[in-house]
Write a protein that holds these residues in place. Structure first.
Motif, PDB file in Angstrom:
ATOM      1  N   GLN A 167       0.848  -1.192   0.000  1.00 43.02           N
ATOM      2  CA  GLN A 167       0.000   0.000   0.000  1.00 43.02           C
ATOM      3  C   GLN A 167       0.893   1.255   0.000  1.00 43.02           C
ATOM      4  OE1 GLN A 167      -2.640   0.513   3.382  1.00 43.02           O
ATOM      5  NE2 GLN A 167      -4.111   1.699   2.194  1.00 43.02           N
ATOM      6  N   GLY A 298       2.833   1.488  11.740  1.00 48.96           N
ATOM      7  CA  GLY A 298       2.376   0.821  12.947  1.00 48.96           C
ATOM      8  C   GLY A 298       1.856  -0.558  12.590  1.00 48.96           C
ATOM      9  N   GLY A 299       0.986  -0.579  11.600  1.00 53.40           N
ATOM     10  CA  GLY A 299       0.422  -1.853  11.179  1.00 53.40           C
ATOM     11  C   GLY A 299      -0.052  -1.791   9.750  1.00 53.40           C
ATOM     12  N   GLU A 301      -2.898  -3.975   7.226  1.00 61.47           N
ATOM     13  CA  GLU A 301      -3.993  -4.938   7.312  1.00 61.47           C
ATOM     14  C   GLU A 301      -3.963  -6.018   6.235  1.00 61.47           C
ATOM     15  OE1 GLU A 301      -4.050  -1.752   6.385  1.00 61.47           O
ATOM     16  OE2 GLU A 301      -5.631  -1.287   4.949  1.00 61.47           O
ATOM     17  N   HIS A 325      -7.482  -1.929  15.174  1.00 67.21           N
ATOM     18  CA  HIS A 325      -7.549  -1.167  13.924  1.00 67.21           C
ATOM     19  C   HIS A 325      -7.332  -2.080  12.707  1.00 67.21           C
ATOM     20  CE1 HIS A 325      -6.933   2.474  11.382  1.00 67.21           C
ATOM     21  NE2 HIS A 325      -6.157   1.632  10.703  1.00 67.21           N
ATOM     22  N   GLU A 326      -6.238  -2.815  12.725  1.00 64.18           N
ATOM     23  CA  GLU A 326      -5.932  -3.649  11.551  1.00 64.18           C
ATOM     24  C   GLU A 326      -6.977  -4.744  11.371  1.00 64.18           C
ATOM     25  OE1 GLU A 326      -3.969  -2.143   9.806  1.00 64.18           O
ATOM     26  OE2 GLU A 326      -2.892  -0.945  11.283  1.00 64.18           O
ATOM     27  N   HIS A 329     -10.047  -3.500   9.609  1.00 63.32           N
ATOM     28  CA  HIS A 329      -9.915  -3.398   8.147  1.00 63.32           C
ATOM     29  C   HIS A 329     -10.418  -4.665   7.439  1.00 63.32           C
ATOM     30  CE1 HIS A 329      -8.009   0.386   7.168  1.00 63.32           C
ATOM     31  NE2 HIS A 329      -6.975   0.197   7.977  1.00 63.32           N
ATOM     32  N   GLU A 348     -10.020   4.284   5.999  1.00 64.86           N
ATOM     33  CA  GLU A 348      -9.421   4.582   7.306  1.00 64.86           C
ATOM     34  C   GLU A 348     -10.388   5.204   8.313  1.00 64.86           C
ATOM     35  OE1 GLU A 348      -6.777   3.247   8.138  1.00 64.86           O
ATOM     36  OE2 GLU A 348      -5.880   2.725   6.206  1.00 64.86           O
ATOM     37  N   TYR A 411      -8.369   9.577   8.606  1.00 61.58           N
ATOM     38  CA  TYR A 411      -8.520   8.705   9.778  1.00 61.58           C
ATOM     39  C   TYR A 411      -9.496   9.289  10.805  1.00 61.58           C
ATOM     40  CZ  TYR A 411      -4.431   5.877   8.457  1.00 61.58           C
ATOM     41  OH  TYR A 411      -3.565   5.036   7.809  1.00 61.58           O
TER      42      TYR A 411
END
Ligand code: BES
Ligand code: ZN
Length: 634
Positions: A167, A298-299, A301, A325-326, A329, A348, A411
């Motif tokens: 991404q 951070g992460g 998905e 969060h991930e 997704h 997001e 976000y």
């Protein structure tokens, strides 16, 4: 059959009229254009669409290259158009096509000029009967999606490591593909790894011949659900696995895996919480891969296998909202996907909203509200630095790198819009609306206009008061936050702020601050409530009392180091250097280098540190830091 002329004319007019009436009906939001065109891909899915990708790749750490082939299955709209794929820095060796008979034979292709943001289009001639294309290629050592780590950059220090980050538009640097979030493919992969290394992908592991000290490994993966290219992911390294439940587990280097499994043990509960609200999890397993510290985000998905930074391993689960969060997704993003990068807030903003609901369900409202309040504060701070055009949800990214849309606006402003609607119609109605949205658009790309159209029909029409309370069009098209934007409130934060102010006014001694029960979120709020400028004596008092320079929590430490640099608090400088040379998460690096670069002395220090640290960083991070320090990139 030949029709009499007048009848043919009549029929074609009737056909024209019926087509016209299929145009989207009157919309409540005429100012939001329905743009499906992707300005960040050269591909032509309207003419030829890739529906499946079969990868066959050898991993070479010596050459820093993935080499082999990608076989693409095609859906063609007509017999004439060429196939156009996205690429970046790929060495294309040969291209073959095959028809129904299955025999491959070479075909002509041309690789266009390379654009710094978009890469180069690969144009492939298709014989009339071609159903598959096979591209033989190798990636370059500088492929923007692939980070090759030496043993020194891992915890084990013995084996190299590699991971991809596709991404937003980096998939094209390791796979010749239609790299647009509006194009979905299923995929399979055969990956051959060097001795003693293990491969994982954002897919089901079908078969493995694990490598040991003598033999190389061979892994087979299958992703049966159609996904956009940006979700194809691979990692290779010395990996161990630990199960957390029937359907969740952790992959990490052997020295990290146990700690990580403990930290993330509530993941299954999180899945149960979202499933209850928004429908079944569609990807069978949910595993988490903990990467070495140079992971720039951070992460990420990646479906079935979220990638995370090790900096969230705090030991007390205080930073697991990132997992929430991930995981979220898996609904918002992976199931229902932004059609173009302009619509990134649909990925997001929805995900931050879901993340918060998960946190509330698993850890309680108090913690969820604190987390939301911190996010809103960060948004307000960041917004002050952003141009108006970047403060809108439906952001214009034509001619720009989609990464420029990566701010807290999609976000947190996105989350606040959903929260405003939730508050206006009530949770139950809003939840069933969202659930309907995920069902309606499952495995599809959605534009902002698609969303507001669905919103008009299923939420605004039945709840006319909503349109009065929430000016949806302003939220989406206007900069800033509407005055009536929701504000998460936390009574714990009010207490913490009061203490910070009392200490400032010398009305409270630090020793009396009841910090021992403070959560990470309260610590962050406390530190952020202190004045921007503090003399070294005050900084020392804080440090002596709370041992902040020694904090093992990456978020608290980062906040403290940032304050230390701002205020020239020397005793923390060795730690600043240690942090910057051991962590590659861009969110942490960017503010620290920016702060250092504000003074001559700081800039000198920053450059010295960066000289050591740069080889450890991912290109995504080093590009950002190059800009801050004015280093000419090589
Ligand atoms: N999908 C994003 C990461 C991303 C976005 C990578 C755009 C490249 C381009 C991921 O879900 C994400 O948002 N990560 C955040 C953490 C999250 C808790 C806000 C990050 O990495 O900072
Ligand atoms: Zn995200």
């Amino acid at each position: 059959m030949r029709l009499p002329a007048p009848l043919a004319v009549f029929l074609s007019i009737a056909l024209l009229i019926s087509c016209a009436s299929q145009e989207p009906e009157e919309t409540l939001f005429p100012k939001i254009p329905n743009v499906r065109e992707d300005h960040h891909s050269y591909s032509n899915p309207e003419q030829v669409r890739v529906s499946r990708v079969e990868l066959d790749l050898d991993v070479s750490f010596e050459r820093k290259s993935l080499a082999g082939s990608a076989t693409l299955l095609l859906k063609r709209q007509g017999a004439h158009a060429d196939l156009v794929l996205d690429t970046r820095d790929l060495a294309i060796k040969t291209v073959e096509t095959a028809g129904a008979s299955g025999e491959f034979s070479p075909t002509e292709f041309t690789l266009g000029d390379s654009d710094p943001t978009l890469g180069a289009p690969l144009r492939i001639k298709l014989p009339a009967d071609a159903e598959r294309v096979r591209v033989h290629y190798a990636t370059s050592p500088g492929a923007s999606a692939v980070q090759w780590l030496g043993p020194a950059q891992t915890s084990g220090k013995k084996h190299p490591f590699l991971f991809t980050q596709s991404q937003a538009i980096h998939a094209r640097s390791w796979i010749p593909i239609q790299d647009s979030p509006g194009v979905r493919v299923t995929y399979s992969a055969t990956i051959r790894t060097p001795k003693e290394l293990f491969a994982v992908m954002s897919a089901e592991m079908e078969a493995q011949q694990p490598s040991d000290a003598e033999t190389p490994g061979e892994y087979h993966f299958q992703m049966p659900q159609p996904i956009p290219a940006y979700l194809i992911a691979l990692a290779v390294g010395d990996l161990a696995f630990e199960a957390m439940s029937e359907r969740t587990g952790v992959y990490a280097e052997p020295s990290v895996v146990e700690r990580a499994a403990k930290e993330f043990e509530d993941t299954d509960d999180m899945m149960v919480a979202v499933e209850k609200l928004y429908g079944p999890y569609q990807w069978q397993r949910y595993d988490i891969l903990v990467l070495p510290p140079s992971f720039p985000f951070g992460g990420m998905e990646n479906p079935r296998l979220t990638f995370v930074t090790p900096t969230i391993l705090a030991g007390d689960k205080s930073l697991v909202s990132l997992v929430a969060h991930e995981l979220a997704h898996s609904w918002s993003g992976n199931l229902v996907t932004n059609a173009t990068w302009r619509d990134f807030w649909l990925n997001e903003g929805f995900t931050v909203y879901l993340e918060n609901r998960i946190q509330e369900a698993v850890f309680g409202r108090e913690r969820a509200e604190m987390e939301a309040a911190l996010e809103v504060q960060e948004l307000r701070d960041e917004m002050k630095e952003l141009q108006p055009r970047d403060q809108v949800l439906h952001v214009e990214l034509k001619g720009r790198d989609p990464d420029e849309g990566f701010t807290l606006v999609p976000y947190v402003k996105g989350m606040l819009l959903l929260r405003a609607m939730e508050e206006a119609v009530g949770r139950d109605r809003f939840d069933s609306f969202l659930r309907g949205y995920f069902d309606r658009f499952a495995f599809q790309g959605v534009t902002t206009a698609d969303f507001v159209q669905y919103l008009s029909e299923y939420l605004l029409s039945p709840n006319p008061e909503l349109a009065e309370q929430v000016p949806v069009e302003d939220w989406i098209l206007k900069p800033g936050l509407p005055p009536e934007a929701p504000m998460p409130v936390s009574s714990a934060f009010e207490r913490v702020e009061a203490l910070a102010h009392a200490w400032q006014g010398n009305k409270e001694a630090l020793a009396d601050v009841p910090n021992t029960q403070w959560t990470t979120q309260e610590w962050l709020r406390f530190l952020r409530s202190l004045p921007e400028e503090m003399d070294p004596e005050r900084m020392k008092q804080l440090d002596d009392t709370f041992n902040l320079t020694a904090s093992g929590n990456s978020e608290i430490l980062h906040q403290w180091l940032l304050m230390s640099v701002k205020n020239g608090y020397e005793p923390a400088y060795p730690k600043v250097e240690e942090f910057l040379t051991s962590v590659g998460r861009r969110k942490f690096l960017k503010p620290l280098y920016t702060e250092l670069a504000k003074t001559d002395e700081g800039r000198r220090r920053a450059s010295a540190i960066y000289k050591k640290a740069r080889p450890l960083y991912h290109p995504i991070a080093s590009t950002t830091i190059d800009e801050i320090l004015g280093v000419a990139s090589e």
